[in-house]
Design an enzyme around this catalytic site. Structure first.
Site, short mmCIF file in Angstrom:
data_model
loop_
_atom_site.label_atom_id
_atom_site.label_comp_id
_atom_site.label_asym_id
_atom_site.label_seq_id
_atom_site.Cartn_x
_atom_site.Cartn_y
_atom_site.Cartn_z
N HIS A 192 0.84 -1.18 0.00
CA HIS A 192 0.00 0.00 0.00
C HIS A 192 0.88 1.24 0.00
O HIS A 192 0.66 2.18 -0.77
CB HIS A 192 -0.92 -0.03 1.23
N GLY A 193 1.85 1.27 0.88
CA GLY A 193 2.81 2.37 0.93
C GLY A 193 2.46 3.49 1.89
O GLY A 193 3.34 4.28 2.26
N ASP A 194 1.20 3.59 2.29
CA ASP A 194 0.79 4.61 3.26
C ASP A 194 -0.36 4.07 4.10
O ASP A 194 -1.36 4.75 4.33
CB ASP A 194 0.38 5.90 2.53
N LEU A 195 -0.20 2.85 4.57
CA LEU A 195 -1.26 2.20 5.32
C LEU A 195 -1.27 2.70 6.76
O LEU A 195 -0.27 2.57 7.47
CB LEU A 195 -1.07 0.68 5.29
N ASN A 211 -6.46 5.81 6.43
CA ASN A 211 -6.63 5.24 5.10
C ASN A 211 -7.31 3.87 5.15
O ASN A 211 -7.15 3.06 4.23
CB ASN A 211 -5.28 5.13 4.38
#
Length: 291
Positions: free
Chosen positions: A186-189, A193
């Site tokens: 995801h990279g920005d979990l 979010n």
């Protein structure tokens, strides 16, 4: 509405400069064109940060969400890879116009509402989502590697202490080189979010989209939610979070802590480089800094 659009304008011009100004000037016509071509009825937008995001109604009355902005190709690629497992489904994508139509998640309240009242429950949700999201990278996935982010650390000459930044850059390279496997990330979990849904209890939104060591994913979790709140009691949650995530994911706790340090420094650098005030991410970086 004016306040919402003012925030969007400030952020877009701050990041994309003149290109952002041109995009903002053309936004009304862009929205009109998408509504006509995709047969959508647009409703009032959500609180806006770096993209225009609004609920819509499709021709058959089905609700959806329209997201318009910059650099959405990577988000669309990540959502296609997730294919609805633990994440919102993409319905349509127009790379030329930078627009993506998404399923609407209902009831849609955020995971942050569980914290700090029931932090272990929130960690359990996030661990379950990571197990669903971290699929092997598909062929021709179009997602950048985690190591592509190290350049932000190498270039930083701002307020984040140079020793922290150089240590994070070296550690990031080492962690990427020693990864035992790669997955779609995801990279920005984090708590903001993740939304409560009906198709699944919880679904992730707004992926940055990366490929790399799954351990990277825990980083944003450790200094969220409400990273602007530098209450030491929130930073004090980090060790228990690491223990729980390590047990749930089967990943060594020291490796997750190392990734937590790297991502906390990286977040601090990104914030500083866009002119924002430093957040709890810097406090977490100091807490997790390897000795």
């Amino acid at each position: 509405m004016v306040r919402i659009l003012t925030t969007l304008s400030r952020n877009v011009t701050g990041v994309w400069g003149a290109e952002g100004e041109r995009w903002l000037a053309g936004l009304p016509a862009l929205l009109d064109g998408l509504a006509a071509d995709w047969d959508l009825v647009l409703e009032a937008p959500y609180d806006l940060t770096f993209h225009y995001v609004a609920p819509v109604r499709q021709a058959d009355g089905t609700p959806a969400v329209l997201k318009v902005g910059f650099e959405l190709e990577v988000e669309a690629a990540a959502l296609r890879a997730f294919d609805g497992r633990g994440a919102v489904r993409p319905l349509r994508f127009d790379a030329t116009r930078g627009a993506i139509l998404l399923e609407q998640v209902t009831p849609g309240h955020r995971l942050r509402d569980l914290v700090p009242a029931d932090d272990p429950a929130a960690m359990a949700v996030l661990a379950d989502l990571m197990r669903q999201l971290h699929v092997p990278p598909p062929a021709s996935h179009g997602l950048p590697p985690v190591l592509s982010q190290v350049g932000a650390l190498d270039r930083h000459r701002g307020p984040v202490p140079a020793g922290l930044v150089s240590q994070a850059a070296a550690l990031m390279r080492s962690l990427c080189a020693s990864a035992s496997r790669e997955a779609v990330l995801h990279g920005d979990l984090h708590h903001d979010n993740v939304l409560a849904g009906t198709r699944a209890p919880w679904l992730a939104i707004d992926p940055h989209g990366l490929v790399g060591d799954p351990g990277y994913e825990v980083g944003s979790i450790l200094f969220n939610p409400h990273p602007d709140d530098r209450d030491p009691a929130l930073t004090a949650l980090v060790p228990a979070r690491l223990r729980q995530l390590s047990a749930a994911l089967g990943e060594p706790e020291d490796r997750l802590a190392a990734w937590g340090f790297v991502k906390a420094v990286l977040s601090s650098v990104w914030t500083a480089d866009t002119g924002g005030p430093l957040t709890r991410a810097l406090d977490v970086a100091h807490l997790l800094r390897p000795t």
